[in-house]
Enzyme design. Structure first.
Site, short mmCIF file in Angstrom:
data_model
loop_
_atom_site.label_atom_id
_atom_site.label_comp_id
_atom_site.label_asym_id
_atom_site.label_seq_id
_atom_site.Cartn_x
_atom_site.Cartn_y
_atom_site.Cartn_z
N ASP A 159 0.91 -1.19 -0.06
CA ASP A 159 -0.01 0.00 -0.14
C ASP A 159 0.93 1.41 0.09
O ASP A 159 2.22 1.09 0.33
CB ASP A 159 -0.92 -0.10 1.29
CG ASP A 159 -1.97 1.26 1.30
OD1 ASP A 159 -2.53 1.55 0.19
OD2 ASP A 159 -1.79 1.94 2.21
N SER A 160 0.25 2.28 -0.30
CA SER A 160 1.44 3.52 -0.44
C SER A 160 1.45 3.91 1.02
O SER A 160 2.54 4.62 1.24
CB SER A 160 0.04 4.78 -0.83
OG SER A 160 -0.90 4.85 -0.17
N CYS A 190 -4.21 -1.43 -2.16
CA CYS A 190 -4.57 -0.14 -2.46
C CYS A 190 -5.24 0.28 -3.63
O CYS A 190 -4.98 -0.23 -4.68
CB CYS A 190 -3.08 0.64 -2.43
SG CYS A 190 -2.79 2.19 -3.07
N GLU A 196 -3.70 9.59 7.98
CA GLU A 196 -2.03 9.26 7.92
C GLU A 196 -1.57 10.17 9.15
O GLU A 196 -0.56 9.81 9.70
CB GLU A 196 -1.60 9.71 6.65
CG GLU A 196 -1.66 8.49 5.37
CD GLU A 196 -0.61 7.52 5.36
OE1 GLU A 196 0.61 7.78 5.66
OE2 GLU A 196 -1.06 6.43 5.35
N CYS A 206 -11.26 2.96 -0.53
CA CYS A 206 -9.92 3.17 -0.14
C CYS A 206 -9.61 2.57 1.05
O CYS A 206 -10.32 2.52 2.16
CB CYS A 206 -9.67 4.78 0.13
SG CYS A 206 -8.09 5.24 0.68
N HIS A 257 -7.63 2.95 3.58
CA HIS A 257 -7.49 3.90 4.84
C HIS A 257 -8.84 4.16 5.43
O HIS A 257 -8.99 4.03 6.74
CB HIS A 257 -6.85 5.36 4.31
CG HIS A 257 -5.48 5.23 4.12
ND1 HIS A 257 -5.04 4.68 3.03
CD2 HIS A 257 -4.66 5.77 4.99
CE1 HIS A 257 -3.55 4.87 3.06
NE2 HIS A 257 -3.52 5.61 4.38
N1 DGL Z 1 -4.95 3.37 0.58
C1 DGL Z 1 -4.98 3.87 -0.43
C2 DGL Z 1 -6.36 3.30 -1.30
O1 DGL Z 1 -6.82 2.17 -1.02
C3 DGL Z 1 -4.52 5.16 -1.03
C4 DGL Z 1 -4.26 6.16 -0.33
C5 DGL Z 1 -3.50 7.32 -0.75
O2 DGL Z 1 -3.88 8.45 -1.19
O3 DGL Z 1 -2.18 7.10 -1.06
O4 DGL Z 1 -6.74 4.00 -2.47
#
Ligand code: DGL
Length: 276
Positions: free
Chosen positions: A10-11, A73, A158, A192, A194
């Site tokens: 993931d990022s 991600c 984050e 997403c 997150h």
């Molecule tokens: N967790 C990531 C996703 O599912 C992206 C987060 C980011 O913007 O880096 O899209």
């Protein structure tokens, strides 16, 4: 035959919400997690940047031996997965595989909605790619999908600001926007990895009957199914119940935040990626 962990990328921290479920569903397998925290968030970055960064991370996990990498991600799945699968894999690792999180989620969503109207919260990159619209249309042509990009949510999460009252403004605003796009919506997909961390906050701004879906369990079940259908890949995945964690940024910071996403204490190691 030598066996190696399943790679999870993931990022930043978001993929840990998916890894957590994978570990629950497939506890016997080894997993190697890589968070590209030094370059997160990816959500507002160009196609080229997301593709390049994702490829570097996938290549790193391949170099560690991982035969299979899950892009946990959505942004990377939306912007980089297809190119990596079609152009890069045949060249760099024809016997390895990379899977994303969008298709398994899209394939499940029709089993959840009753009105056939689904809302998706995601990063700007995922929304602009229209990947959810395209994949849900393929699996469930009768389902209507509306989307809302939430560019501030990942930075808030984050930076651990998402539990503070200031975050309510952004959650309320985007939830109101999404709900206004389809009166019959009964399901909201958190597109997403997150966003499960703000699920309770989102719930405060929608009616009690709205289903809010996080991807972790869906993706974990889909991985279990994939391994069952691909015994040749399954045999290459090591099974000692080990998890290892890598970050491209400060490890102390990662360990402090990551346990919050993963649900248990984590000790990570630093990795420096070499540009391809
Ligand atoms: N967790 C990531 C996703 O599912 C992206 C987060 C980011 O913007 O880096 O899209």
């Amino acid at each position: 035959m030598q066996s190696f962990p399943i790679g999870v990328f993931d990022s930043g921290y978001g993929g840990l919400t998916v890894l957590r479920e994978m570990v629950r569903v497939l506890p016997q397998y080894d997993f190697m997690y890589l968070g590209d925290n030094a370059r997160a968030p990816y959500g507002n970055r160009s196609f080229e940047a997301v593709y390049q960064y994702t490829l570097e991370c996938v290549q790193h996990l391949f170099n560690q031996g991982c035969p299979l990498v899950i892009l946990a991600c959505n942004t990377a799945s939306a912007k980089a997965l297809r190119t990596i699968q079609q152009q890069d894999l045949p060249r760099i690792a024809p016997d390895k595989r990379v899977l994303g999180v969008i298709r398994p989620t899209a394939e499940m969503i029709g089993n959840i909605t009753q009105t056939g109207s689904v809302g998706v919260f995601a990063t700007t990159g995922t929304v602009v790619s229209e990947s959810y619209i395209i994949e849900i249309e393929k699996a469930w042509p009768e389902i209507r999908v509306v989307q809302e990009a939430c560019p501030m949510w990942v930075p808030l999460i984050e930076n651990n600001e998402h539990t503070h009252p200031g975050a309510d403004y952004f959650v309320a605003q985007h939830t109101k926007n999404l709900l206004s796009k389809a009166a019959d919506m009964d399901t909201i997909l958190l597109g997403c990895t997150h966003y499960p961390l703000i699920m309770d906050k989102i719930r405060q701004f929608v009616g009690p009957h709205m289903r809010i879906i996080a991807q972790g369990e869906i993706v974990a079940d889909s991985l279990a199914d994939y391994l069952m259908r691909h015994p040749e890949m399954e045999a290459r995945c090591s099974k000692q119940g080990k998890r290892t964690f890598y970050t491209t940024d400060d490890t102390q910071n990662f360990d402090a935040h990551a346990s919050y996403f993963f649900g248990e204490k984590i000790q990570s190691a630093f990795v420096e990626l070499n540009a391809l």
